[in-house]
Write a protein that holds these residues in place. Sequence first.
Motif, PDB file in Angstrom:
ATOM      1  N   LYS A 182      14.498   1.005  -0.176  1.00 35.52           N
ATOM      2  CA  LYS A 182      12.907   1.142   0.669  1.00 35.52           C
ATOM      3  C   LYS A 182      12.181   0.618   0.453  1.00 35.52           C
ATOM      4  N   LEU A 183      11.799  -0.347   1.724  1.00 36.43           N
ATOM      5  CA  LEU A 183      10.808  -1.096   2.214  1.00 36.43           C
ATOM      6  C   LEU A 183       9.152  -0.948   1.821  1.00 36.43           C
ATOM      7  N   ARG A 184       9.026  -1.515   0.685  1.00 34.02           N
ATOM      8  CA  ARG A 184       7.188  -1.275   0.011  1.00 34.02           C
ATOM      9  C   ARG A 184       5.809  -2.508   0.602  1.00 34.02           C
ATOM     10  N   PHE A 185       5.236  -2.100   1.211  1.00 31.30           N
ATOM     11  CA  PHE A 185       4.426  -2.892   2.289  1.00 31.30           C
ATOM     12  C   PHE A 185       2.884  -2.347   1.593  1.00 31.30           C
ATOM     13  N   ARG A 186       1.805  -3.309   1.130  1.00 28.36           N
ATOM     14  CA  ARG A 186       0.517  -3.101   0.749  1.00 28.36           C
ATOM     15  C   ARG A 186      -0.656  -2.399   2.185  1.00 28.36           C
ATOM     16  N   GLU A 187      -1.366  -1.738   2.207  1.00 30.99           N
ATOM     17  CA  GLU A 187      -1.922  -1.226   2.571  1.00 30.99           C
ATOM     18  C   GLU A 187      -2.881  -2.389   3.691  1.00 30.99           C
TER      19      GLU A 187
ATOM     20  N   LEU B 278     -20.339   3.777  -5.297  1.00 35.85           N
ATOM     21  CA  LEU B 278     -19.679   2.354  -4.378  1.00 35.85           C
ATOM     22  C   LEU B 278     -20.291   1.528  -5.038  1.00 35.85           C
ATOM     23  N   SER B 279     -21.009   1.239  -5.073  1.00 40.21           N
ATOM     24  CA  SER B 279     -21.786  -0.422  -4.867  1.00 40.21           C
ATOM     25  C   SER B 279     -21.176  -1.340  -6.332  1.00 40.21           C
ATOM     26  N   MET B 280     -20.549   0.223  -7.409  1.00 39.24           N
ATOM     27  CA  MET B 280     -20.449  -0.357  -8.775  1.00 39.24           C
ATOM     28  C   MET B 280     -18.873  -1.291  -9.144  1.00 39.24           C
ATOM     29  N   ARG B 281     -18.201  -0.149  -7.957  1.00 39.73           N
ATOM     30  CA  ARG B 281     -16.993  -0.659  -8.228  1.00 39.73           C
ATOM     31  C   ARG B 281     -16.371  -1.944  -8.540  1.00 39.73           C
ATOM     32  N   ARG B 282     -15.531  -1.791  -9.328  1.00 44.15           N
ATOM     33  CA  ARG B 282     -14.692  -3.135 -10.043  1.00 44.15           C
ATOM     34  C   ARG B 282     -13.690  -3.861  -9.182  1.00 44.15           C
ATOM     35  N   ILE B 283     -13.442  -4.843  -8.829  1.00 45.81           N
ATOM     36  CA  ILE B 283     -12.455  -4.943  -7.946  1.00 45.81           C
ATOM     37  C   ILE B 283     -11.016  -5.650  -8.940  1.00 45.81           C
ATOM     38  N   ARG B 284      -9.685  -5.284  -8.607  1.00 44.86           N
ATOM     39  CA  ARG B 284      -9.058  -5.485 -10.059  1.00 44.86           C
ATOM     40  C   ARG B 284      -8.067  -6.347  -8.501  1.00 44.86           C
ATOM     41  N   GLU B 285      -7.035  -7.370  -9.698  1.00 42.95           N
ATOM     42  CA  GLU B 285      -6.286  -8.005  -8.751  1.00 42.95           C
ATOM     43  C   GLU B 285      -5.753  -7.594  -7.864  1.00 42.95           C
ATOM     44  N   GLY B 286      -5.338  -8.498  -6.860  1.00 43.30           N
ATOM     45  CA  GLY B 286      -4.776  -8.332  -5.799  1.00 43.30           C
ATOM     46  C   GLY B 286      -2.768  -8.533  -6.122  1.00 43.30           C
ATOM     47  N   LYS B 287      -2.068  -7.924  -5.675  1.00 44.13           N
ATOM     48  CA  LYS B 287      -0.178  -7.371  -5.602  1.00 44.13           C
ATOM     49  C   LYS B 287      -0.234  -8.399  -4.543  1.00 44.13           C
ATOM     50  N   SER B 288       0.966  -9.083  -5.813  1.00 41.78           N
ATOM     51  CA  SER B 288       1.961 -10.272  -4.650  1.00 41.78           C
ATOM     52  C   SER B 288       2.840  -9.108  -3.319  1.00 41.78           C
ATOM     53  N   LEU B 289       2.860 -10.417  -2.683  1.00 45.91           N
ATOM     54  CA  LEU B 289       3.741 -10.436  -1.287  1.00 45.91           C
ATOM     55  C   LEU B 289       5.172  -9.422  -1.289  1.00 45.91           C
ATOM     56  N   SER B 290       5.307  -8.339  -0.726  1.00 48.49           N
ATOM     57  CA  SER B 290       6.475  -8.233  -0.982  1.00 48.49           C
ATOM     58  C   SER B 290       7.028  -8.706   0.344  1.00 48.49           C
TER      59      SER B 290
ATOM     60  N   GLY C 236       8.579  -6.245   2.500  1.00 45.81           N
ATOM     61  CA  GLY C 236       8.388  -5.366   3.120  1.00 45.81           C
ATOM     62  C   GLY C 236       6.878  -6.056   4.414  1.00 45.81           C
ATOM     63  N   ASP C 237       5.796  -6.213   3.158  1.00 47.85           N
ATOM     64  CA  ASP C 237       4.465  -7.055   3.373  1.00 47.85           C
ATOM     65  C   ASP C 237       5.340  -8.517   4.757  1.00 47.85           C
ATOM     66  N   LEU C 238       6.324  -9.041   4.135  1.00 47.00           N
ATOM     67  CA  LEU C 238       6.599 -10.704   4.874  1.00 47.00           C
ATOM     68  C   LEU C 238       7.258  -9.804   6.446  1.00 47.00           C
ATOM     69  N   ALA C 239       8.303  -8.738   6.093  1.00 44.57           N
ATOM     70  CA  ALA C 239       8.828  -7.559   7.147  1.00 44.57           C
ATOM     71  C   ALA C 239       7.145  -7.694   8.211  1.00 44.57           C
TER      72      ALA C 239
END
Length: 236
Positions: free
Chosen positions: A2-7, A202-214, A216-219
């Motif tokens: 199953k292909l997975r991709f980032r939102e 909302l303005s105090m949320r911490r941004i986490r590290e991004g995920k690498s391309l899968s 599905g993302d490349l497709a």
Amino acid sequence: MKLRFRESTLFLYALGISLIAFISNSIRSIIFPSLINGIVGFTLGRKKLPQKLLVSLLLLNVWGAFLNGLYFHNFGEVIISTQVVVIREGVIESFLLVSLRFFLVVGATLLMLGLTNMRDLIKSLERDLRISPGIAFTITYAFRLFPLLSKDLSEVYISRRERGFSSMILNPRNLKSILLPLLNLSYERAVWGGISAELRGLSMRRIREGKSLSVGDLAIFCALILQWVLALTQLS
């Protein structure tokens, strides 16, 4: 597998596909992306959005596209001539072009909405694209308004029927009295939604590290590039 991709990948796809509608100046340059995204998008959109809202969007597009062609592009060979109106070939061409642009933009948006969750989309926009929490919330909240608008539209219809008014949206007078309550409700909801989000930090949320391309993302990106190439090669 199953292909997975980032939102965020789906968001970029919808944005990139929508831009094709602004550069396309002929039917042949936009017909393929419009049909593909329109069919897939409306199929997936039925799972997330009520059918009444989708039908209303289609009817509004038909009415708006026809009026646009009639008032601004009524030139060329006469196709239909009556005592009331004369329709020339420019109207038909303009109607088709505007309708295809509608299918392209709305179809790509519905495709994204059908494959994503709004909470995950906010996190992905912050994490993968480094968009600030406020902007990410605003973008996601705009998409969240679609099902809410459907509920508001149903309530407006019920109210009009109880008062003995018609709900035919192709009538300009009825359309105005239907759209104004929807705009007012959406504005009030957006204001209080923003206030609620700020009170929750909302303005105090911490941004986490991004995920690498899968894969599905490349497709997804390959499909976007292919449609751009097809549209650019068919520009008049």
